[in-house]
Design a protein around this motif. Structure first.
Motif, short mmCIF file in Angstrom:
data_model
loop_
_atom_site.label_atom_id
_atom_site.label_comp_id
_atom_site.label_asym_id
_atom_site.label_seq_id
_atom_site.Cartn_x
_atom_site.Cartn_y
_atom_site.Cartn_z
N ALA A 1 -4.88 7.16 -13.01
CA ALA A 1 -6.06 6.31 -13.26
C ALA A 1 -5.63 4.85 -13.44
O ALA A 1 -6.32 3.93 -12.99
CB ALA A 1 -6.84 6.80 -14.47
N ALA A 2 -4.50 4.64 -14.11
CA ALA A 2 -3.97 3.28 -14.24
C ALA A 2 -3.62 2.72 -12.86
O ALA A 2 -3.85 1.54 -12.58
CB ALA A 2 -2.74 3.26 -15.14
N GLY A 3 -3.10 3.58 -11.99
CA GLY A 3 -2.78 3.17 -10.62
C GLY A 3 -4.03 2.74 -9.87
O GLY A 3 -4.02 1.75 -9.13
N SER B 1 0.80 -1.23 0.00
CA SER B 1 0.00 0.00 0.00
C SER B 1 0.83 1.29 0.00
O SER B 1 0.28 2.37 -0.17
CB SER B 1 -0.99 0.03 1.17
OG SER B 1 -2.30 0.15 0.67
N ASP B 2 2.15 1.20 0.23
CA ASP B 2 2.96 2.42 0.18
C ASP B 2 2.91 3.09 -1.20
O ASP B 2 2.72 4.31 -1.29
CB ASP B 2 4.42 2.12 0.56
CG ASP B 2 4.59 1.88 2.06
OD1 ASP B 2 3.64 2.15 2.82
OD2 ASP B 2 5.68 1.43 2.47
N PRO B 3 3.07 2.33 -2.31
CA PRO B 3 3.04 3.01 -3.62
C PRO B 3 1.71 3.71 -3.88
O PRO B 3 1.67 4.79 -4.48
CB PRO B 3 3.24 1.88 -4.63
CG PRO B 3 3.86 0.75 -3.86
CD PRO B 3 3.33 0.88 -2.47
N GLN B 4 0.60 3.09 -3.42
CA GLN B 4 -0.71 3.68 -3.68
C GLN B 4 -0.94 4.95 -2.85
O GLN B 4 -1.82 5.75 -3.19
CB GLN B 4 -1.81 2.66 -3.40
CG GLN B 4 -1.90 1.55 -4.44
CD GLN B 4 -0.88 0.45 -4.24
OE1 GLN B 4 -0.28 0.32 -3.17
NE2 GLN B 4 -0.67 -0.37 -5.25
N LEU C 1 5.61 2.77 -10.67
CA LEU C 1 5.45 3.45 -11.97
C LEU C 1 4.16 4.26 -11.96
O LEU C 1 4.14 5.44 -12.33
CB LEU C 1 5.44 2.41 -13.10
CG LEU C 1 5.08 2.92 -14.50
CD1 LEU C 1 6.22 3.75 -15.08
CD2 LEU C 1 4.76 1.75 -15.44
N PHE C 2 3.06 3.61 -11.53
CA PHE C 2 1.76 4.29 -11.54
C PHE C 2 1.63 5.29 -10.39
O PHE C 2 0.94 6.29 -10.52
CB PHE C 2 0.62 3.24 -11.43
CG PHE C 2 0.51 2.33 -12.63
CD1 PHE C 2 1.00 2.73 -13.87
CD2 PHE C 2 -0.10 1.10 -12.52
CE1 PHE C 2 0.88 1.89 -14.98
CE2 PHE C 2 -0.24 0.25 -13.62
CZ PHE C 2 0.27 0.65 -14.85
N GLY C 3 2.27 4.99 -9.27
CA GLY C 3 2.15 5.88 -8.11
C GLY C 3 2.98 7.14 -8.24
O GLY C 3 2.59 8.19 -7.74
N LEU C 4 4.12 7.04 -8.92
CA LEU C 4 5.05 8.18 -8.94
C LEU C 4 4.96 9.01 -10.21
O LEU C 4 5.67 10.01 -10.34
CB LEU C 4 6.49 7.67 -8.75
CG LEU C 4 6.76 7.01 -7.39
CD1 LEU C 4 8.14 6.38 -7.35
CD2 LEU C 4 6.61 8.03 -6.26
N ASN C 5 4.10 8.62 -11.14
CA ASN C 5 3.88 9.42 -12.35
C ASN C 5 2.43 9.88 -12.36
O ASN C 5 1.53 9.09 -12.61
CB ASN C 5 4.20 8.61 -13.60
CG ASN C 5 5.69 8.37 -13.77
OD1 ASN C 5 6.41 9.25 -14.22
ND2 ASN C 5 6.16 7.19 -13.38
N ARG C 6 2.24 11.17 -12.10
CA ARG C 6 0.88 11.69 -11.91
C ARG C 6 -0.02 11.39 -13.10
O ARG C 6 -1.20 11.12 -12.95
CB ARG C 6 0.95 13.20 -11.64
CG ARG C 6 -0.36 13.83 -11.24
CD ARG C 6 -0.15 15.24 -10.71
NE ARG C 6 0.78 16.01 -11.55
CZ ARG C 6 0.43 16.66 -12.64
NH1 ARG C 6 -0.82 16.62 -13.06
NH2 ARG C 6 1.33 17.33 -13.34
N VAL D 1 -5.91 -2.31 -14.68
CA VAL D 1 -6.45 -3.63 -14.33
C VAL D 1 -5.71 -4.70 -15.13
O VAL D 1 -5.25 -5.71 -14.58
CB VAL D 1 -7.97 -3.71 -14.64
CG1 VAL D 1 -8.48 -5.14 -14.49
CG2 VAL D 1 -8.76 -2.75 -13.75
N ALA D 2 -5.59 -4.48 -16.44
CA ALA D 2 -4.97 -5.47 -17.33
C ALA D 2 -3.50 -5.70 -16.96
O ALA D 2 -3.00 -6.82 -17.04
CB ALA D 2 -5.10 -5.02 -18.79
N CYS D 3 -2.80 -4.64 -16.54
CA CYS D 3 -1.38 -4.78 -16.13
C CYS D 3 -1.29 -5.70 -14.91
O CYS D 3 -0.42 -6.58 -14.85
CB CYS D 3 -0.77 -3.43 -15.77
SG CYS D 3 -0.47 -2.39 -17.19
N ALA D 4 -2.18 -5.49 -13.93
CA ALA D 4 -2.15 -6.31 -12.72
C ALA D 4 -2.40 -7.78 -13.08
O ALA D 4 -1.69 -8.67 -12.60
CB ALA D 4 -3.20 -5.82 -11.72
#
Lengths: 64, 331
Positions: free
Chosen positions: B227-229, B146-149, B218-223, B300-303
């Motif tokens: 939405a992908a995050g 949960s840290d990245p999120q 990647l998703f958490g640190l790039n604004r 979703v698809a990446c996960a």
């Protein structure tokens, strides 16, 4: 002091409950609420009743 | 924690930058082929990202925003994102064509996923060594669960922000330090005789385990990827409740019930979280800005893609080891 308990049914899923302290089941057993939001089982297949354990996902749509 | 031992030119370059031994950067440092399975590239990215989380005992924390480090990070991120977009394009297009309410769409994609049944194997068949192998590989992401999120939070507004904060409050122990999920995972490692220290297994885990952790950063640190995050987070939570129940049963079968607390907690927690993440976070995001639907589905698809690859990798690794053992028994 009045308390608000918020109930949010999820389509084909559990009912989310916010603000409750204890859930009393149909047998009168008391289940203390230990997290900010709880999901109550409505498919009746959960192994953790009254809480949802995701089992509803294994039930075919026509049997719901 | 100290800097990991590099295992190729890219991770050597990140370590070199963080050790302040500079040489001019070259864009062709990355090898061709898949970045998802390139351990050097994924270790490099993990190490670069780690400067944003807990850092390294032997690195100046000011290097978190070092231009060379960020430049190299972006180089790997570009390739990582391009590859993820390419491998998920069909699944994203099919989902968008299917349409429907966002929460249903997200949960339906996860339910329809026909990945390898790693958790079923762990429940019924895994040996103690295989279970430990699984716990070790997953430690890279779960010890910072949960840290990245948390980086998504300032990038969301309104209902989506409230929903993420509500979900993360639970992830971070709901006011009780003894229920902090990442610490529950450390207790699981300790209970199975593994090293619970953050980063203890970085030099051993596979490229895919690193990639599964890196995609969240990647998703958490790039604004621009918020939405992908959100989509990734929803899929991650939605593919956790039932597998957690299986892993807990597998640990009990192996006489490791004291290690199951983390997984027992996730059965009920993630049955709640998947609904909040899919309906309240993703649903609110797309209601506020319908153009974000494609990005949510991409997440979703990446996960699902990475989870399937990582699961298949472990199952085939264990199959190879079993086959080798059977051969040496026969000979």
């Amino acid at each position: 002091m009045s308390r608000t308990v918020q109930v949010q049914p999820c389509p084909r899923g559990p009912v989310l409950v916010r603000g409750a302290e204890v859930v009393v089941d149909e047998d009168g057993a008391q289940h203390p609420v230990t997290r900010p939001v709880v999901a109550l089982c409505v498919c009746r297949r959960s192994s953790r009743k009254p809480w949802c354990d995701g089992t509803h996902k294994a039930i075919r749509d026509d049997l719901r | 924690m100290h800097l990991p031992e590099p295992c190729g030119p890219v991770s050597a370059r990140v370590v070199e930058i963080l050790s302040a031994q500079r040489a001019p950067m070259s864009a062709d440092i990355l090898a061709g082929g898949s970045v998802l399975t390139d351990r050097d590239a994924q270790l490099a990215l993990w190490t670069a990202y780690e400067m944003v989380y807990r850092g390294f005992d032997d690195v100046d924390p000011c290097l978190e925003w070092d231009a060379d480090l960020i430049g190299l990070r972006r180089l790997i991120e570009d390739r990582f994102e391009c590859e993820l977009r390419a491998v998920t394009a069909d699944r994203v297009a099919e989902a968008l064509a299917r349409g429907g309410e966002v929460g249903d769409l997200v949960l339906g994609l996860v339910a329809d996923d026909e990945g390898p049944h790693l958790s079923s194997y762990l429940r019924r068949d895994a040996t103690t060594d295989q279970m430990c192998d699984y716990l070790r590989e997953r430690s890279v992401q779960q010890l910072k669960e949960s840290d990245p999120q948390a980086f998504l939070l300032p990038r969301l507004q309104g209902r989506a922000k409230v929903a993420l904060a509500e979900l993360q409050y639970d992830e971070f122990g709901a006011g009780d330090p003894s229920r902090l999920h990442q610490d529950l995972y450390a207790r699981t490692l300790r209970a199975t005789g593994l090293d619970p220290a953050y980063g203890a297994y970085i030099s051993e885990v596979s490229a895919l385990s690193l990639a599964s952790a890196n995609v969240m950063s990647l998703f958490g640190l790039n604004r621009r990827l918020v939405a992908a995050g959100a989509g990734h987070f929803a899929a991650f939570e939605a593919s956790s409740s039932v597998p957690s129940r299986r892993v807990a049963a597998g640990l009990a079968r192996l006489g490791l019930a004291p290690a199951a607390d983390y997984f027992e907690e996730h059965v009920e927690a993630d049955a709640v979280h998947e609904q909040i993440a899919a309906r309240d976070i993703c649903g609110s995001l797309v209601r506020d800005d319908p153009s974000l639907l494609g990005e949510v589905v991409f997440g979703v698809a990446c996960a699902l893609h990475l989870d399937a690859l990582a699961g298949a990798e472990l199952l085939s690794r264990w199959e190879r080891i079993d086959a080798r053992a059977a051969r040496s028994e026969a000979s």
